[in-house]
Scaffold this motif. Structure first.
Motif, PDB file in Angstrom:
ATOM      1  N   PRO A 261       0.790  -1.233   0.000  1.00  0.00           N
ATOM      2  CA  PRO A 261       0.000   0.000   0.000  1.00  0.00           C
ATOM      3  C   PRO A 261       0.822   1.282   0.000  1.00  0.00           C
ATOM      4  O   PRO A 261       0.404   2.281  -0.571  1.00  0.00           O
ATOM      5  CB  PRO A 261      -0.827  -0.127   1.286  1.00  0.00           C
ATOM      6  N   SER A 262       1.980   1.293   0.636  1.00  0.00           N
ATOM      7  CA  SER A 262       2.761   2.529   0.743  1.00  0.00           C
ATOM      8  C   SER A 262       3.941   2.574  -0.227  1.00  0.00           C
ATOM      9  O   SER A 262       4.806   3.444  -0.105  1.00  0.00           O
ATOM     10  CB  SER A 262       3.278   2.682   2.177  1.00  0.00           C
ATOM     11  N   GLU A 263       3.969   1.651  -1.182  1.00  0.00           N
ATOM     12  CA  GLU A 263       5.094   1.558  -2.100  1.00  0.00           C
ATOM     13  C   GLU A 263       4.718   2.044  -3.498  1.00  0.00           C
ATOM     14  O   GLU A 263       3.539   2.041  -3.863  1.00  0.00           O
ATOM     15  CB  GLU A 263       5.569   0.102  -2.199  1.00  0.00           C
ATOM     16  N   PRO A 264       5.721   2.436  -4.293  1.00  0.00           N
ATOM     17  CA  PRO A 264       5.450   2.676  -5.718  1.00  0.00           C
ATOM     18  C   PRO A 264       5.169   1.349  -6.403  1.00  0.00           C
ATOM     19  O   PRO A 264       5.347   0.275  -5.810  1.00  0.00           O
ATOM     20  CB  PRO A 264       6.772   3.288  -6.204  1.00  0.00           C
ATOM     21  N   ILE A 265       4.727   1.395  -7.649  1.00  0.00           N
ATOM     22  CA  ILE A 265       4.541   0.155  -8.408  1.00  0.00           C
ATOM     23  C   ILE A 265       5.897  -0.508  -8.577  1.00  0.00           C
ATOM     24  O   ILE A 265       6.844   0.101  -9.086  1.00  0.00           O
ATOM     25  CB  ILE A 265       3.914   0.432  -9.780  1.00  0.00           C
ATOM     26  N   LEU A 266       6.017  -1.754  -8.125  1.00  0.00           N
ATOM     27  CA  LEU A 266       7.257  -2.517  -8.247  1.00  0.00           C
ATOM     28  C   LEU A 266       7.042  -3.664  -9.230  1.00  0.00           C
ATOM     29  O   LEU A 266       5.994  -4.312  -9.215  1.00  0.00           O
ATOM     30  CB  LEU A 266       7.685  -3.074  -6.884  1.00  0.00           C
ATOM     31  N   TRP A 267       8.044  -3.927 -10.050  1.00  0.00           N
ATOM     32  CA  TRP A 267       7.966  -4.949 -11.092  1.00  0.00           C
ATOM     33  C   TRP A 267       8.999  -6.030 -10.823  1.00  0.00           C
ATOM     34  O   TRP A 267      10.150  -5.735 -10.507  1.00  0.00           O
ATOM     35  CB  TRP A 267       8.196  -4.318 -12.464  1.00  0.00           C
ATOM     36  N   TRP A 268       8.591  -7.307 -10.997  1.00  0.00           N
ATOM     37  CA  TRP A 268       9.389  -8.446 -10.548  1.00  0.00           C
ATOM     38  C   TRP A 268       9.539  -9.503 -11.642  1.00  0.00           C
ATOM     39  O   TRP A 268       8.652  -9.701 -12.463  1.00  0.00           O
ATOM     40  CB  TRP A 268       8.726  -9.098  -9.340  1.00  0.00           C
ATOM     41  N   SER A 269      10.663 -10.204 -11.585  1.00  0.00           N
ATOM     42  CA  SER A 269      10.879 -11.390 -12.408  1.00  0.00           C
ATOM     43  C   SER A 269      11.833 -12.313 -11.641  1.00  0.00           C
ATOM     44  O   SER A 269      13.037 -12.341 -11.896  1.00  0.00           O
ATOM     45  CB  SER A 269      11.470 -11.026 -13.776  1.00  0.00           C
ATOM     46  N   PRO A 270      11.304 -13.059 -10.677  1.00  0.00           N
ATOM     47  CA  PRO A 270      12.160 -13.837  -9.771  1.00  0.00           C
ATOM     48  C   PRO A 270      12.752 -15.081 -10.425  1.00  0.00           C
ATOM     49  O   PRO A 270      12.263 -15.570 -11.441  1.00  0.00           O
ATOM     50  CB  PRO A 270      11.200 -14.227  -8.646  1.00  0.00           C
ATOM     51  N   SER A 271      13.791 -15.578  -9.805  1.00  0.00           N
ATOM     52  CA  SER A 271      14.391 -16.854 -10.193  1.00  0.00           C
ATOM     53  C   SER A 271      14.815 -17.581  -8.922  1.00  0.00           C
ATOM     54  O   SER A 271      15.451 -16.979  -8.054  1.00  0.00           O
ATOM     55  CB  SER A 271      15.607 -16.641 -11.099  1.00  0.00           C
ATOM     56  N   PRO A 272      14.424 -18.866  -8.786  1.00  0.00           N
ATOM     57  CA  PRO A 272      13.662 -19.665  -9.755  1.00  0.00           C
ATOM     58  C   PRO A 272      12.201 -19.241  -9.811  1.00  0.00           C
ATOM     59  O   PRO A 272      11.724 -18.491  -8.968  1.00  0.00           O
ATOM     60  CB  PRO A 272      13.812 -21.088  -9.224  1.00  0.00           C
ATOM     61  N   ARG A 273      11.504 -19.765 -10.829  1.00  0.00           N
ATOM     62  CA  ARG A 273      10.100 -19.432 -11.066  1.00  0.00           C
ATOM     63  C   ARG A 273       9.255 -20.660 -10.775  1.00  0.00           C
ATOM     64  O   ARG A 273       9.569 -21.773 -11.230  1.00  0.00           O
ATOM     65  CB  ARG A 273       9.926 -19.018 -12.527  1.00  0.00           C
ATOM     66  N   ALA A 274       8.179 -20.487 -10.032  1.00  0.00           N
ATOM     67  CA  ALA A 274       7.292 -21.598  -9.708  1.00  0.00           C
ATOM     68  C   ALA A 274       6.270 -21.800 -10.826  1.00  0.00           C
ATOM     69  O   ALA A 274       5.681 -20.830 -11.310  1.00  0.00           O
ATOM     70  CB  ALA A 274       6.578 -21.344  -8.390  1.00  0.00           C
ATOM     71  N   VAL A 275       6.063 -23.041 -11.221  1.00  0.00           N
ATOM     72  CA  VAL A 275       5.136 -23.365 -12.309  1.00  0.00           C
ATOM     73  C   VAL A 275       4.404 -24.664 -12.012  1.00  0.00           C
ATOM     74  O   VAL A 275       4.846 -25.488 -11.206  1.00  0.00           O
ATOM     75  CB  VAL A 275       5.868 -23.505 -13.666  1.00  0.00           C
ATOM     76  N   PHE A 276       3.271 -24.826 -12.690  1.00  0.00           N
ATOM     77  CA  PHE A 276       2.578 -26.108 -12.774  1.00  0.00           C
ATOM     78  C   PHE A 276       2.644 -26.584 -14.220  1.00  0.00           C
ATOM     79  O   PHE A 276       2.540 -25.779 -15.148  1.00  0.00           O
ATOM     80  CB  PHE A 276       1.091 -25.976 -12.405  1.00  0.00           C
ATOM     81  N   ASP A 277       2.783 -27.876 -14.403  1.00  0.00           N
ATOM     82  CA  ASP A 277       2.662 -28.477 -15.723  1.00  0.00           C
ATOM     83  C   ASP A 277       1.281 -29.120 -15.805  1.00  0.00           C
ATOM     84  O   ASP A 277       1.028 -30.124 -15.127  1.00  0.00           O
ATOM     85  CB  ASP A 277       3.750 -29.529 -15.932  1.00  0.00           C
ATOM     86  N   PRO A 278       0.363 -28.559 -16.591  1.00  0.00           N
ATOM     87  CA  PRO A 278      -0.997 -29.116 -16.626  1.00  0.00           C
ATOM     88  C   PRO A 278      -1.046 -30.540 -17.172  1.00  0.00           C
ATOM     89  O   PRO A 278      -1.990 -31.284 -16.886  1.00  0.00           O
ATOM     90  CB  PRO A 278      -1.760 -28.146 -17.535  1.00  0.00           C
ATOM     91  N   LYS A 279      -0.015 -30.936 -17.918  1.00  0.00           N
ATOM     92  CA  LYS A 279      -0.003 -32.282 -18.505  1.00  0.00           C
ATOM     93  C   LYS A 279       0.279 -33.340 -17.453  1.00  0.00           C
ATOM     94  O   LYS A 279      -0.075 -34.502 -17.628  1.00  0.00           O
ATOM     95  CB  LYS A 279       1.047 -32.346 -19.622  1.00  0.00           C
ATOM     96  N   THR A 280       0.942 -32.968 -16.370  1.00  0.00           N
ATOM     97  CA  THR A 280       1.312 -33.952 -15.340  1.00  0.00           C
ATOM     98  C   THR A 280       0.624 -33.683 -14.008  1.00  0.00           C
ATOM     99  O   THR A 280       0.831 -34.432 -13.054  1.00  0.00           O
ATOM    100  CB  THR A 280       2.837 -33.960 -15.135  1.00  0.00           C
ATOM    101  N   PHE A 281      -0.190 -32.640 -13.947  1.00  0.00           N
ATOM    102  CA  PHE A 281      -0.833 -32.284 -12.678  1.00  0.00           C
ATOM    103  C   PHE A 281      -1.756 -33.402 -12.206  1.00  0.00           C
ATOM    104  O   PHE A 281      -2.554 -33.928 -12.969  1.00  0.00           O
ATOM    105  CB  PHE A 281      -1.636 -30.993 -12.838  1.00  0.00           C
ATOM    106  N   LYS A 282      -1.651 -33.760 -10.936  1.00  0.00           N
ATOM    107  CA  LYS A 282      -2.522 -34.760 -10.329  1.00  0.00           C
ATOM    108  C   LYS A 282      -3.029 -34.233  -8.988  1.00  0.00           C
ATOM    109  O   LYS A 282      -2.229 -33.877  -8.124  1.00  0.00           O
ATOM    110  CB  LYS A 282      -1.758 -36.077 -10.091  1.00  0.00           C
ATOM    111  N   PRO A 283      -4.323 -34.173  -8.808  1.00  0.00           N
ATOM    112  CA  PRO A 283      -4.844 -33.751  -7.502  1.00  0.00           C
ATOM    113  C   PRO A 283      -4.630 -34.844  -6.462  1.00  0.00           C
ATOM    114  O   PRO A 283      -4.503 -36.031  -6.799  1.00  0.00           O
ATOM    115  CB  PRO A 283      -6.330 -33.541  -7.777  1.00  0.00           C
ATOM    116  N   ALA A 284      -4.590 -34.451  -5.214  1.00  0.00           N
ATOM    117  CA  ALA A 284      -4.477 -35.427  -4.136  1.00  0.00           C
ATOM    118  C   ALA A 284      -5.717 -36.328  -4.111  1.00  0.00           C
ATOM    119  O   ALA A 284      -6.815 -35.905  -4.476  1.00  0.00           O
ATOM    120  CB  ALA A 284      -4.331 -34.705  -2.804  1.00  0.00           C
ATOM    121  N   ARG A 285      -5.533 -37.567  -3.693  1.00  0.00           N
ATOM    122  CA  ARG A 285      -6.669 -38.485  -3.605  1.00  0.00           C
ATOM    123  C   ARG A 285      -7.765 -37.932  -2.708  1.00  0.00           C
ATOM    124  O   ARG A 285      -8.957 -38.140  -2.964  1.00  0.00           O
ATOM    125  CB  ARG A 285      -6.192 -39.844  -3.073  1.00  0.00           C
ATOM    126  N   SER A 286      -7.350 -37.255  -1.639  1.00  0.00           N
ATOM    127  CA  SER A 286      -8.345 -36.701  -0.715  1.00  0.00           C
ATOM    128  C   SER A 286      -9.216 -35.649  -1.401  1.00  0.00           C
ATOM    129  O   SER A 286     -10.408 -35.521  -1.098  1.00  0.00           O
ATOM    130  CB  SER A 286      -7.643 -36.092   0.497  1.00  0.00           C
TER     131      SER A 286
END
Length: 240
Positions: free
Chosen positions: A54-79
């Motif tokens: 709220p009290s900051e200017p607009i900040l722009w980011w590009s972190p490393s490493p980057r978190a991703v999901f692969d939709p081709k291998t995604f599996k929900p928990a059995r629960s």
């Protein structure tokens, strides 16, 4: 130690290279500019996103490493699968974008959220123009969970999710991964790995690998039916 950070020109939409981002804080790249549609889309097409308090200017980011999901291998928990078989939550796309982003903001205190009224207005404008999309989870006629993000070709840049009932956001992600994959989606960006996203199956890519994937996927078209407002059926391959 002094930190030298690029201030964005209000008349110029260009960003520094993501490879110029700071290591500490991880990924901080630039400040300033605005939240116009053109600037936001330029940012996402280059692996950059805004995040600021709220009290900051607009900040722009590009972190490393980057978190991703692969939709081709995604599996929900059995629960989660067992829970959905019992409760039969309904899942939709682009039925209630404004409600989803407002709920994502409402569940955090004013000091914790980056989803200021200015940010929400900017993403609502992106949604109105077909760049930003929501996934909604319903219990009867009540919205109980969801997520939203920006489409960049065959990449989806996930921004935030919320849950008002058990497993609602997990079900949103599960159904969306299946749907996105079925329409040609290849990768879902979730920015920075945390305990919650890791528990759902997110993993990390180094910046070079993420940017390489982005540069390819942003040029590849997603099936135009992917983000039409619709109800999602239960993922077939996940049924018992």
């Amino acid at each position: 130690m002094a930190i030298y950070l690029t201030e964005l020109d209000s008349e110029n939409l260009s960003f520094p290279s993501p490879f110029e981002a700071l290591d500490d804080p991880n990924g901080l790249l630039a400040f300033g500019g605005d939240l116009s549609v053109a600037r936001l889309m330029t940012a996402y097409h280059n692996g950059i996103f805004p995040w600021y308090g709220p009290s900051e200017p607009i900040l722009w980011w590009s972190p490393s490493p980057r978190a991703v999901f692969d939709p081709k291998t995604f599996k929900p928990a059995r629960s989660v699968k067992k829970f959905q078989r019992k409760h039969q939550y309904r899942v939709s796309i682009n039925h209630a974008f404004d409600q989803v982003i407002d709920q994502c903001a409402a569940l955090r205190s004013a000091e914790e959220t980056w989803l200021s009224p200015e940010m929400r207005a900017a993403y609502k404008q992106l949604a109105a123009l077909g760049h930003c999309h929501s996934v909604e989870v319903w219990q009867e006629n009540q919205l109980i969970g969801g997520l939203y993000g920006i489409s960049v070709g065959q990449l989806f840049c996930g921004e935030s999710m919320f849950s008002l009932q058990s497993n609602a956001s997990k079900i949103a992600l599960w159904f969306f991964c299946h749907h996105f994959k079925q329409h040609g989606g290849q990768l879902i960006d979730c920015q920075v790995l945390n305990d919650h996203t890791q528990s759902l199956g997110a993993f990390e890519l180094e910046r070079e690998d993420f940017i390489k994937s982005l540069l390819f996927l942003r040029q590849e078209a997603i099936n135009k039916q992917c983000f039409q407002p619709q109800w999602l059926s239960s993922p077939v391959e996940e049924q018992p």
